[in-house]
Design a protein around this motif. Structure first.
Motif, PDB file in Angstrom:
ATOM      1  N   ARG A  93     -34.321  30.369 -51.980  1.00 34.41           N
ATOM      2  CA  ARG A  93     -33.689  29.073 -52.740  1.00 34.41           C
ATOM      3  C   ARG A  93     -34.085  29.289 -54.294  1.00 34.41           C
ATOM      4  O   ARG A  93     -33.001  28.925 -54.811  1.00 34.41           O
ATOM      5  N   TRP A  94     -34.932  30.112 -54.748  1.00 32.63           N
ATOM      6  CA  TRP A  94     -34.922  30.065 -56.042  1.00 32.63           C
ATOM      7  C   TRP A  94     -33.888  31.077 -56.713  1.00 32.63           C
ATOM      8  O   TRP A  94     -33.783  30.852 -57.956  1.00 32.63           O
ATOM      9  N   SER A  96     -31.043  31.179 -55.585  1.00 25.06           N
ATOM     10  CA  SER A  96     -29.470  31.155 -55.410  1.00 25.06           C
ATOM     11  C   SER A  96     -28.903  30.242 -56.544  1.00 25.06           C
ATOM     12  O   SER A  96     -29.617  30.329 -57.740  1.00 25.06           O
ATOM     13  N   ALA A  97     -27.879  30.056 -56.480  1.00 29.46           N
ATOM     14  CA  ALA A  97     -27.014  29.527 -57.435  1.00 29.46           C
ATOM     15  C   ALA A  97     -27.511  28.361 -57.898  1.00 29.46           C
ATOM     16  O   ALA A  97     -27.419  27.668 -59.017  1.00 29.46           O
ATOM     17  N   ARG A  98     -27.778  27.198 -57.009  1.00 29.66           N
ATOM     18  CA  ARG A  98     -28.787  26.057 -57.185  1.00 29.66           C
ATOM     19  C   ARG A  98     -30.107  26.190 -56.878  1.00 29.66           C
ATOM     20  O   ARG A  98     -30.532  25.423 -55.808  1.00 29.66           O
ATOM     21  N   PRO A  99     -30.984  26.785 -57.820  1.00 27.01           N
ATOM     22  CA  PRO A  99     -32.255  26.555 -57.342  1.00 27.01           C
ATOM     23  C   PRO A  99     -33.147  25.302 -57.552  1.00 27.01           C
ATOM     24  O   PRO A  99     -32.363  24.572 -58.311  1.00 27.01           O
ATOM     25  N   ARG A 101     -35.535  22.508 -58.700  1.00 26.04           N
ATOM     26  CA  ARG A 101     -35.967  22.159 -60.066  1.00 26.04           C
ATOM     27  C   ARG A 101     -37.611  22.352 -60.163  1.00 26.04           C
ATOM     28  O   ARG A 101     -38.314  22.481 -59.271  1.00 26.04           O
TER      29      ARG A 101
END
Length: 287
Positions: A93-94, A96-99, A101
């Motif tokens: 997840r970190w 990825s293209a959209r980690p 917040r």
């Protein structure tokens, strides 16, 4: 007067015969590879001071203070101390293209930094001796043959490819596939195991880049050299380790590794068949 008999002409050398300097590179590689195999199989007690200093510097590069170090005697002994550390799904997840917040976990930062380091080391390996010689007519884009190192060089396989097979992949067979991966499998599903590193069994990629610099085939930038040297020292000083925000869990090196030599001519040099840690844990290495 009798004419002198003409001697038969000496056979022409093969067009793909490796130059002497390329062969010498391989001869110089062999003891370095053996040195790293020994490190990967080492049963000496960990050099705790050296390992902790290296990891402290890694934390500092990612704007983290020195962690508390908790030493255990086996990877299995580490499990109770790993609760809450990020696993592979969290890492995905970190990166990825959209980690998510917020601040990424230290393991994610270390993984990203290591990826950048390895890319930089690869880019620095640009010595002409690593390049492929001209391909023989008719060879096209066929893959390079997988042969023992000296035969491969004489067959025209580029030195870079020979070093990749003969160092990184060979040590990977002995230390990763033969030891680290079976031990990891004995701990539970890989996807749920927190992110950590193998210390001495990270030797395959480290040895490959160490060979390149020691043979003068790569010159690393000073900043990259400093970071790389910490990974070198970690592989020479400790077993596995799992970084947390406040606590880094460290594993002592095994008490026993029993390994069989492999037949001459193979790239890999040892096949571990037994490992026993200092708390007596002895996971199976073969199914």
């Amino acid at each position: 007067m009798t004419a002198l008999a003409r001697r038969p002409a000496a056979p022409a050398p093969l067009a793909t015969r490796a130059p002497a300097r390329i062969v010498e590179h391989w001869h110089r590689t062999v003891p370095i590879r053996r040195e790293w195999l020994t490190a990967g199989l080492s049963t000496d007690p960990a050099d705790r001071a050296a390992a902790e200093s290296c990891i402290t510097r890694i934390y500092e590069r990612h704007s983290r203070p020195r962690p508390t170090f908790r030493w255990v005697d086996s990877p299995r002994g580490a499990l109770p101390h790993l609760t809450g550390l990020p696993d592979h799904e969290v890492l995905q997840r970190w990166i990825s293209a959209r980690p998510p917040r917020g601040v990424p976990p230290i393991a994610s930062d270390i993984a990203a930094g290591l990826s950048r380091l390895r890319s930089a080391l690869d880019a620095a390996a640009d010595h002409p001796d690593l390049a492929a010689p001209p391909r023989r007519p008719g060879k096209g884009q066929q893959p390079w043959p997988v042969l023992p190192p000296l035969e491969a060089l004489d067959a025209g396989v580029p030195l870079r490819e020979v070093l990749r097979h003969g160092v990184r992949e060979a040590l990977g067979t002995s230390l990763a596939a033969g030891l680290a991966w079976p031990v990891r499998a004995a701990l539970g599903p890989t996807r749920t195991l927190p992110i950590g590193w193998y210390g001495q069994q990270d030797a395959p990629w480290i040895a490959y880049h160490d060979v390149l610099r020691r043979l003068g085939l790569a010159t690393y930038r000073l900043a990259d050299e400093d970071v790389f040297e910490d990974w070198v020292l970690l592989a020479r000083s400790t077993g596995w380790w799992w970084p947390g925000e406040d606590v880094c869990v460290m594993v002592e090196r095994p008490a026993l590794v029993d390994a069989d030599p492999v037949p001459s001519g193979r790239h890999d040099e040892a096949r571990p068949r037994l490992v026993r840690y200092r708390d007596g844990w002895s996971p199976p290495l073969h199914g």
